[in-house]
Design an enzyme around this catalytic site. Structure first.
Site, short mmCIF file in Angstrom:
data_model
loop_
_atom_site.label_atom_id
_atom_site.label_comp_id
_atom_site.label_asym_id
_atom_site.label_seq_id
_atom_site.Cartn_x
_atom_site.Cartn_y
_atom_site.Cartn_z
N HIS A 1 -8.09 -16.10 -9.93
CA HIS A 1 -7.15 -16.82 -9.06
C HIS A 1 -7.08 -16.15 -7.68
O HIS A 1 -7.17 -16.82 -6.64
CB HIS A 1 -5.75 -16.83 -9.66
CG HIS A 1 -5.57 -17.78 -10.81
ND1 HIS A 1 -6.01 -19.08 -10.79
CD2 HIS A 1 -4.94 -17.62 -12.01
CE1 HIS A 1 -5.68 -19.68 -11.93
NE2 HIS A 1 -5.04 -18.81 -12.68
N HIS B 1 -8.76 -13.34 -15.58
CA HIS B 1 -8.11 -14.63 -15.28
C HIS B 1 -7.34 -14.55 -13.97
O HIS B 1 -7.53 -15.40 -13.08
CB HIS B 1 -7.18 -15.01 -16.43
CG HIS B 1 -6.45 -16.30 -16.24
ND1 HIS B 1 -6.76 -17.43 -16.95
CD2 HIS B 1 -5.42 -16.65 -15.42
CE1 HIS B 1 -5.96 -18.41 -16.57
NE2 HIS B 1 -5.13 -17.96 -15.64
N GLU B 2 -6.49 -13.56 -13.84
CA GLU B 2 -5.67 -13.45 -12.63
C GLU B 2 -6.50 -13.02 -11.42
O GLU B 2 -6.24 -13.47 -10.29
CB GLU B 2 -4.50 -12.48 -12.87
CG GLU B 2 -3.53 -12.91 -13.96
CD GLU B 2 -2.93 -14.28 -13.72
OE1 GLU B 2 -2.77 -14.68 -12.54
OE2 GLU B 2 -2.63 -14.98 -14.70
#
Length: 227
Positions: free
Chosen positions: A36, A32-33
């Protein structure tokens, strides 16, 4: 036995499922990170890359308290990736895509987890295994898919500091965006009230239930031909 029951009552997941939850969170939060950071970097923002966040190492992304809270309250967070929108040539478009990348990554790996389990069933790859291992695999994939779907839905909620709020903020006209920034701290308080009080059962949990059902029906529709 009483001590074991006390621990189980304190946790959001059964004690025997904790190893599966740990593995899932390491993968889910990290990807997820990373998503980003990767999208921000591709749009010209080197901030995350310079701070060592453009990596698939869980140590760079896991937040100790946010991770612990998953086990206790059933929700949590990783360390937010720093994003400097001043590097973007088209800040609103890039901002939306950076924000979407995180939740979308959880949806993609939830789909991949579902697909792998479907393939294992379709090819009878698990039938030769002892029942203990089959049950363990099924429990792991259930946790893996469910938590990633939950993170996908949770992060799209329109409350600060979640990705859903950032998406709305980037899409909003400048005058609305200024007001959103002005009242953002109140939005965080409202969000916390919704998730840590009984209101969670009336607002957040029904959203999860409807969203999870919709996502899983989509997965089954896409993967149905495999079985």
């Amino acid at each position: 036995m009483d001590n074991l029951n006390s621990i189980n009552s304190f946790l959001a997941f059964p004690l025997e499922m904790i190893p599966y939850v740990v593995i899932t969170l390491m993968i889910a939060f990290t990807i997820h990170e990373y998503a980003h950071a990767y999208v921000a970097y591709k749009f010209g923002d080197p901030t995350a890359q310079r701070q060592g966040r453009l990596t698939l190492s869980p140590l760079a992304h896991l937040d100790p308290f946010g991770t612990l809270l998953i086990f206790i309250a059933g929700f949590g967070w990783a360390r937010p990736v720093p994003v400097n929108r001043s590097y973007f040539k088209r800040p609103r478009l890039a901002g939306v895509l950076v924000s979407v990348a995180g939740p979308l990554s959880n949806l993609v790996i939830a789909f991949l987890g579902t697909a792998i389990w479907y393939i294992l069933l379709a090819t009878n790859a698990v039938t030769a295994l002892p029942e203990f291992y089959v049950n363990g695999l099924q429990d792991f994939f259930n946790i893996f898919v469910s938590l990633n779907v939950m993170l996908f839905i949770f992060n799209l909620l329109p409350f600060p500091p979640l990705d859903g709020y950032r998406i709305i903020e980037d899409l909003a006209p400048a005058n609305i965006r200024a007001k959103m920034t002005q009242y953002e701290s109140y939005g965080i308080i409202i969000f916390l009230i919704l998730v840590i009080t009984p209101l969670d059962g009336y607002i957040i949990q029904p959203i999860f239930a409807v969203g999870r059902t919709a996502v899983m029906e989509l997965f089954h529709f896409l993967l149905g031909p495999i079985l």
